[in-house]
Design a protein around this motif. Structure first.
Motif, PDB file in Angstrom:
ATOM      1  N   PRO A   1       0.708  -1.225   0.143  1.00 20.62           N
ATOM      2  CA  PRO A   1       0.101  -0.043  -0.056  1.00 20.62           C
ATOM      3  C   PRO A   1       0.779   1.334  -0.026  1.00 20.62           C
ATOM      4  O   PRO A   1       0.544   2.295  -0.371  1.00 20.62           O
ATOM      5  N   ALA A   2       2.080   1.075   0.642  1.00 21.67           N
ATOM      6  CA  ALA A   2       2.943   2.355   0.498  1.00 21.67           C
ATOM      7  C   ALA A   2       3.182   2.658  -0.697  1.00 21.67           C
ATOM      8  O   ALA A   2       3.686   3.997  -1.010  1.00 21.67           O
ATOM      9  N   VAL A   3       3.190   1.779  -1.927  1.00 24.93           N
ATOM     10  CA  VAL A   3       3.807   2.262  -3.174  1.00 24.93           C
ATOM     11  C   VAL A   3       2.440   2.343  -4.034  1.00 24.93           C
ATOM     12  O   VAL A   3       2.337   3.177  -4.933  1.00 24.93           O
ATOM     13  N   VAL A   4       1.539   1.610  -3.835  1.00 19.03           N
ATOM     14  CA  VAL A   4       0.280   1.544  -4.680  1.00 19.03           C
ATOM     15  C   VAL A   4      -0.405   2.812  -4.535  1.00 19.03           C
ATOM     16  O   VAL A   4      -0.894   3.391  -5.640  1.00 19.03           O
ATOM     17  N   VAL A   5      -0.787   3.340  -3.408  1.00 19.90           N
ATOM     18  CA  VAL A   5      -1.515   4.365  -3.120  1.00 19.90           C
ATOM     19  C   VAL A   5      -1.059   5.622  -3.514  1.00 19.90           C
ATOM     20  O   VAL A   5      -1.687   6.451  -4.274  1.00 19.90           O
ATOM     21  N   PRO A   6       0.116   5.988  -3.555  1.00 17.19           N
ATOM     22  CA  PRO A   6       0.872   7.045  -4.383  1.00 17.19           C
ATOM     23  C   PRO A   6       0.657   7.063  -5.641  1.00 17.19           C
ATOM     24  O   PRO A   6       0.403   8.053  -6.263  1.00 17.19           O
ATOM     25  N   VAL A   7       0.968   5.841  -6.254  1.00 20.96           N
ATOM     26  CA  VAL A   7       1.105   5.730  -7.821  1.00 20.96           C
ATOM     27  C   VAL A   7      -0.478   5.815  -8.153  1.00 20.96           C
ATOM     28  O   VAL A   7      -0.536   6.489  -9.358  1.00 20.96           O
ATOM     29  N   LYS A   8      -1.339   5.375  -7.724  1.00 17.06           N
ATOM     30  CA  LYS A   8      -2.733   5.577  -8.038  1.00 17.06           C
ATOM     31  C   LYS A   8      -3.080   7.027  -8.111  1.00 17.06           C
ATOM     32  O   LYS A   8      -3.796   7.504  -9.003  1.00 17.06           O
ATOM     33  N   SER A   9      -2.935   7.755  -6.712  1.00 19.96           N
ATOM     34  CA  SER A   9      -3.032   8.892  -6.990  1.00 19.96           C
ATOM     35  C   SER A   9      -2.573   9.743  -7.881  1.00 19.96           C
ATOM     36  O   SER A   9      -2.877  10.947  -8.557  1.00 19.96           O
ATOM     37  N   TRP A  10      -1.315   9.644  -8.277  1.00 20.77           N
ATOM     38  CA  TRP A  10      -0.363  10.346  -9.196  1.00 20.77           C
ATOM     39  C   TRP A  10      -0.867  10.102 -10.473  1.00 20.77           C
ATOM     40  O   TRP A  10      -1.084  10.981 -11.427  1.00 20.77           O
ATOM     41  N   ILE A  11      -1.442   8.932 -10.971  1.00 18.01           N
ATOM     42  CA  ILE A  11      -1.918   8.582 -12.454  1.00 18.01           C
ATOM     43  C   ILE A  11      -3.194   8.999 -12.463  1.00 18.01           C
ATOM     44  O   ILE A  11      -3.611   9.759 -13.562  1.00 18.01           O
ATOM     45  N   GLY A  12      -3.890   8.725 -11.432  1.00 19.69           N
ATOM     46  CA  GLY A  12      -5.575   8.951 -11.768  1.00 19.69           C
ATOM     47  C   GLY A  12      -6.173   8.378 -12.734  1.00 19.69           C
ATOM     48  O   GLY A  12      -7.041   9.206 -13.272  1.00 19.69           O
ATOM     49  N   ARG A  13      -6.101   7.096 -13.077  1.00 21.26           N
ATOM     50  CA  ARG A  13      -6.787   6.622 -14.262  1.00 21.26           C
ATOM     51  C   ARG A  13      -7.954   6.091 -13.778  1.00 21.26           C
ATOM     52  O   ARG A  13      -8.461   5.671 -12.624  1.00 21.26           O
ATOM     53  N   THR A  14      -8.939   6.192 -14.954  1.00 22.41           N
ATOM     54  CA  THR A  14     -10.410   5.895 -14.519  1.00 22.41           C
ATOM     55  C   THR A  14     -10.689   4.476 -14.431  1.00 22.41           C
ATOM     56  O   THR A  14      -9.733   3.826 -15.358  1.00 22.41           O
ATOM     57  N   GLY A  15     -11.580   4.058 -14.031  1.00 17.73           N
ATOM     58  CA  GLY A  15     -11.932   2.609 -13.941  1.00 17.73           C
ATOM     59  C   GLY A  15     -12.865   2.192 -15.203  1.00 17.73           C
ATOM     60  O   GLY A  15     -13.256   3.093 -15.842  1.00 17.73           O
ATOM     61  N   PRO A  16     -13.232   0.702 -14.977  1.00 16.04           N
ATOM     62  CA  PRO A  16     -13.942   0.481 -16.131  1.00 16.04           C
ATOM     63  C   PRO A  16     -15.314   1.108 -16.021  1.00 16.04           C
ATOM     64  O   PRO A  16     -15.614   1.631 -14.906  1.00 16.04           O
ATOM     65  N   PRO A  17     -16.397   0.784 -16.876  1.00 20.15           N
ATOM     66  CA  PRO A  17     -17.736   1.301 -16.823  1.00 20.15           C
ATOM     67  C   PRO A  17     -18.379   0.748 -15.708  1.00 20.15           C
ATOM     68  O   PRO A  17     -19.417   1.636 -15.024  1.00 20.15           O
ATOM     69  N   ALA A  18     -18.222  -0.098 -15.354  1.00 22.52           N
ATOM     70  CA  ALA A  18     -19.031  -0.955 -14.344  1.00 22.52           C
ATOM     71  C   ALA A  18     -18.546  -0.171 -12.765  1.00 22.52           C
ATOM     72  O   ALA A  18     -19.328   0.190 -11.971  1.00 22.52           O
ATOM     73  N   MET A  19     -17.301   0.301 -12.804  1.00 23.23           N
ATOM     74  CA  MET A  19     -16.988   1.100 -11.520  1.00 23.23           C
ATOM     75  C   MET A  19     -17.241   2.567 -11.575  1.00 23.23           C
ATOM     76  O   MET A  19     -17.380   3.234 -10.828  1.00 23.23           O
ATOM     77  N   ALA A  20     -17.231   2.991 -12.977  1.00 30.83           N
ATOM     78  CA  ALA A  20     -17.668   4.528 -13.100  1.00 30.83           C
ATOM     79  C   ALA A  20     -19.229   4.724 -12.907  1.00 30.83           C
ATOM     80  O   ALA A  20     -19.612   5.781 -12.136  1.00 30.83           O
ATOM     81  N   ALA A  21     -20.008   3.663 -13.244  1.00 29.06           N
ATOM     82  CA  ALA A  21     -21.546   3.840 -12.785  1.00 29.06           C
ATOM     83  C   ALA A  21     -21.761   3.968 -11.245  1.00 29.06           C
ATOM     84  O   ALA A  21     -22.746   4.358 -10.963  1.00 29.06           O
ATOM     85  N   THR A  22     -20.751   3.418 -10.280  1.00 31.68           N
ATOM     86  CA  THR A  22     -20.982   3.318  -9.184  1.00 31.68           C
ATOM     87  C   THR A  22     -20.611   4.611  -8.314  1.00 31.68           C
ATOM     88  O   THR A  22     -20.720   4.892  -7.030  1.00 31.68           O
ATOM     89  N   GLY A  23     -19.932   5.517  -9.005  1.00 35.51           N
ATOM     90  CA  GLY A  23     -19.253   6.613  -8.614  1.00 35.51           C
ATOM     91  C   GLY A  23     -18.176   6.567  -7.840  1.00 35.51           C
ATOM     92  O   GLY A  23     -17.872   7.428  -6.867  1.00 35.51           O
ATOM     93  N   ALA A  24     -17.258   5.668  -8.281  1.00 32.95           N
ATOM     94  CA  ALA A  24     -15.975   5.173  -7.677  1.00 32.95           C
ATOM     95  C   ALA A  24     -14.947   6.306  -8.003  1.00 32.95           C
ATOM     96  O   ALA A  24     -15.064   7.041  -9.174  1.00 32.95           O
ATOM     97  N   HIS A  25     -14.015   6.705  -7.188  1.00 41.82           N
ATOM     98  CA  HIS A  25     -12.985   7.832  -7.446  1.00 41.82           C
ATOM     99  C   HIS A  25     -12.005   7.112  -8.601  1.00 41.82           C
ATOM    100  O   HIS A  25     -11.838   6.181  -8.777  1.00 41.82           O
ATOM    101  N   ASP A  26     -11.297   8.053  -9.208  1.00 42.79           N
ATOM    102  CA  ASP A  26     -10.299   7.760 -10.008  1.00 42.79           C
ATOM    103  C   ASP A  26      -9.062   7.177  -9.314  1.00 42.79           C
ATOM    104  O   ASP A  26      -8.873   7.607  -8.188  1.00 42.79           O
ATOM    105  N   GLY A  27      -8.231   6.459 -10.189  1.00 38.03           N
ATOM    106  CA  GLY A  27      -7.222   5.821  -9.416  1.00 38.03           C
ATOM    107  C   GLY A  27      -7.049   4.323  -9.188  1.00 38.03           C
ATOM    108  O   GLY A  27      -7.216   3.607  -8.230  1.00 38.03           O
ATOM    109  N   PHE A  28      -6.976   3.771 -10.636  1.00 36.74           N
ATOM    110  CA  PHE A  28      -7.215   2.198 -10.752  1.00 36.74           C
ATOM    111  C   PHE A  28      -5.957   1.572 -11.111  1.00 36.74           C
ATOM    112  O   PHE A  28      -5.892   0.260 -11.199  1.00 36.74           O
TER     113      PHE A  28
END
Length: 204
Positions: A29-56
């Motif tokens: 988690p110490a490496v994955v969480v900062p990388v997710k926040s830095w890239i900020g990639r959107t998730g698949p359509p199934a996750m976008a419909a649930t209102g999940a935040h970016d960072g996949f």
């Protein structure tokens, strides 16, 4: 289970291998969480419909499973501390030049009921260890493949998220493997005093 198996190994500091494995898990988690926040990639359509935040990217679930299963395999199959010791004849006394050379003993005859392709007793533990490594590698690949397929099929992650998590896990597991094997290889074998090769001078 893996930690208790490593605690039974002989050698100094038996608690160190489980500690290295715990640090590898904490690094996920110490490496994955900062990388997710830095890239900020959107998730698949199934996750976008649930209102999940970016960072996949990368997938945290994939990285956690890969490092956890890999650490368990490395702990269970780590070499024992006494397997790197010097052989019993290392450091033995040197035969004086005037000593009579030892005669070669005849090899013990194999039992009559032994098959011609039977392996020596010294090769059996090595073969069993190789089979254990092979089965552990197969189980590791199957478990991580199941996790990846489930995440992608359910629409929780893109396939590239899983591949990125595998690359990150490979780096962490490589570091863990180096930490597990390096202290064992550096352990010196027992030294014995060398006998003097100079013949004793008879008394006058």
């Amino acid at each position: 289970m893996a930690g208790s198996a490593l605690l039974r190994r002989r050698g100094p500091r038996p608690w160190l291998p489980p500690l290295w494995a715990a640090l590898a898990m904490a690094a996920v988690p110490a490496v994955v969480v900062p990388v997710k926040s830095w890239i900020g990639r959107t998730g698949p359509p199934a996750m976008a419909a649930t209102g999940a935040h970016d960072g996949f990217f990368p997938s945290g679930h994939t990285a956690t499973a890969a490092v956890a299963y890999g650490a368990a395999v490395l702990l269970l199959l780590a070499p024992r501390a006494d397997s790197f010791r010097a052989p019993p004849h290392a450091g033995a006394s040197v035969t004086p030049p005037h000593a009579e050379p030892a005669r070669a003993l005849p090899h013990a005859a194999a039992p009559a009921d032994a098959p011609p392709h039977a392996e020596p007793d010294g090769m059996r533990p090595r073969n069993r260890h190789a089979r254990a490594r092979a089965w552990a590698a197969v189980a590791y690949v199957l478990l991580n493949s199941g996790v990846a397929v489930g995440l992608v099929r359910c629409g929780y992650h893109w396939p590239l998220d899983v591949v990125g998590a595998w690359c990150l896990s490979g780096v962490l597991l490589w570091g863990l493997a180096q930490a597990l094997t390096r202290p064992v290889r550096r352990r010196p074998g027992p030294r014995r005093p060398r006998a003097s090769t100079v013949p004793a001078v008879p008394g006058r």
